[in-house]
Design a protein around this motif. Structure first.
Motif, PDB file in Angstrom:
ATOM      1  N   LYS A 240       5.040   1.128  -9.445  1.00  0.00           N
ATOM      2  CA  LYS A 240       4.274   0.109 -10.163  1.00  0.00           C
ATOM      3  C   LYS A 240       4.642  -1.299  -9.706  1.00  0.00           C
ATOM      4  CE  LYS A 240       2.140   3.083 -12.654  1.00  0.00           C
ATOM      5  NZ  LYS A 240       0.856   3.522 -12.171  1.00  0.00           N
ATOM      6  N   THR A 241       5.906  -1.501  -9.391  1.00  0.00           N
ATOM      7  CA  THR A 241       6.376  -2.797  -8.901  1.00  0.00           C
ATOM      8  C   THR A 241       7.416  -2.569  -7.816  1.00  0.00           C
ATOM      9  OG1 THR A 241       8.153  -2.947 -10.528  1.00  0.00           O
ATOM     10  CG2 THR A 241       6.055  -3.959 -11.139  1.00  0.00           C
ATOM     11  N   ILE A 242       7.583  -3.582  -6.979  1.00  0.00           N
ATOM     12  CA  ILE A 242       8.686  -3.592  -6.025  1.00  0.00           C
ATOM     13  C   ILE A 242       9.354  -4.954  -6.122  1.00  0.00           C
ATOM     14  CG2 ILE A 242       7.669  -1.911  -4.440  1.00  0.00           C
ATOM     15  CD1 ILE A 242       6.926  -4.214  -2.595  1.00  0.00           C
TER      16      ILE A 242
ATOM     17  N   PHE B 204       0.824  -1.206   0.000  1.00  0.00           N
ATOM     18  CA  PHE B 204       0.000   0.000   0.000  1.00  0.00           C
ATOM     19  C   PHE B 204       0.859   1.258   0.000  1.00  0.00           C
ATOM     20  CE2 PHE B 204      -3.399  -2.861   1.659  1.00  0.00           C
ATOM     21  CZ  PHE B 204      -4.286  -2.654   0.633  1.00  0.00           C
ATOM     22  N   LEU B 205       1.984   1.213   0.706  1.00  0.00           N
ATOM     23  CA  LEU B 205       2.897   2.352   0.701  1.00  0.00           C
ATOM     24  C   LEU B 205       3.523   2.525  -0.682  1.00  0.00           C
ATOM     25  CD1 LEU B 205       4.170   4.623   2.312  1.00  0.00           C
ATOM     26  CD2 LEU B 205       5.874   3.008   3.153  1.00  0.00           C
ATOM     27  N   ALA B 206       3.882   1.439  -1.319  1.00  0.00           N
ATOM     28  CA  ALA B 206       4.428   1.504  -2.682  1.00  0.00           C
ATOM     29  C   ALA B 206       3.415   2.140  -3.627  1.00  0.00           C
ATOM     30  CB  ALA B 206       4.815   0.108  -3.164  1.00  0.00           C
ATOM     31  N   LYS B 207       2.167   1.739  -3.513  1.00  0.00           N
ATOM     32  CA  LYS B 207       1.098   2.313  -4.340  1.00  0.00           C
ATOM     33  C   LYS B 207       0.976   3.812  -4.077  1.00  0.00           C
ATOM     34  CE  LYS B 207      -2.709   2.182  -6.884  1.00  0.00           C
ATOM     35  NZ  LYS B 207      -2.638   2.043  -8.315  1.00  0.00           N
TER      36      LYS B 207
ATOM     37  N   ASN C  38       3.820  -7.062  -8.716  1.00  0.00           N
ATOM     38  CA  ASN C  38       3.000  -6.037  -9.346  1.00  0.00           C
ATOM     39  C   ASN C  38       2.087  -5.451  -8.276  1.00  0.00           C
ATOM     40  OD1 ASN C  38       0.498  -4.972 -10.591  1.00  0.00           O
ATOM     41  ND2 ASN C  38       1.526  -5.538 -12.484  1.00  0.00           N
ATOM     42  N   VAL C  39       2.268  -4.181  -7.979  1.00  0.00           N
ATOM     43  CA  VAL C  39       1.552  -3.523  -6.887  1.00  0.00           C
ATOM     44  C   VAL C  39       0.038  -3.541  -7.109  1.00  0.00           C
ATOM     45  CG1 VAL C  39       1.223  -1.309  -5.730  1.00  0.00           C
ATOM     46  CG2 VAL C  39       3.536  -2.115  -6.238  1.00  0.00           C
ATOM     47  N   ASP C  40      -0.421  -3.116  -8.277  1.00  0.00           N
ATOM     48  CA  ASP C  40      -1.866  -3.055  -8.537  1.00  0.00           C
ATOM     49  C   ASP C  40      -2.507  -4.446  -8.496  1.00  0.00           C
ATOM     50  OD1 ASP C  40      -2.057  -0.276  -8.807  1.00  0.00           O
ATOM     51  OD2 ASP C  40      -1.454  -0.364 -10.907  1.00  0.00           O
TER      52      ASP C  40
END
Length: 91
Positions: free
Chosen positions: A70-72, A62-65, A80-82
């Motif tokens: 887009k990815t971590i 959620f923090l990445a989003k 893939n974050v989404d």
């Protein structure tokens, strides 16, 4: 510097690259980031940035989003974050 502090410093640098939309500041604040992302709190963001927290994978996603990633990559595994967030919502 601890590994958690390294992570926090890295995330702080990412946050400082995002312009503020609500306040007259150069970059988004912890509060503004949390206010615009229901799965995050200012307290959580602060503890992660200070290297005090052990965030769950869900919170990191959620923090990445929130930080427009887009990815971590973890353990040489790309996430893939989404897609991850969509799968969480299906549960």
């Amino acid at each position: 510097m601890t590994e958690k502090e390294k992570l926090g410093k890295y995330l702080l640098k990412l946050r400082e690259k995002i312009p503020s939309k609500e306040y007259d500041k150069e970059h988004i604040s912890q509060k503004e980031l949390a206010d615009n992302n229901t799965s995050l709190t200012k307290f959580l963001i602060g503890t992660i940035e200070r290297g005090e927290a052990n965030p769950t994978l869900d919170k990191l996603i959620f923090l990445a989003k929130a930080l427009n990633l887009k990815t971590i990559s973890l353990f040489e595994l790309e996430i893939n974050v989404d897609k991850y967030i969509k799968e969480l919502k299906k549960k």
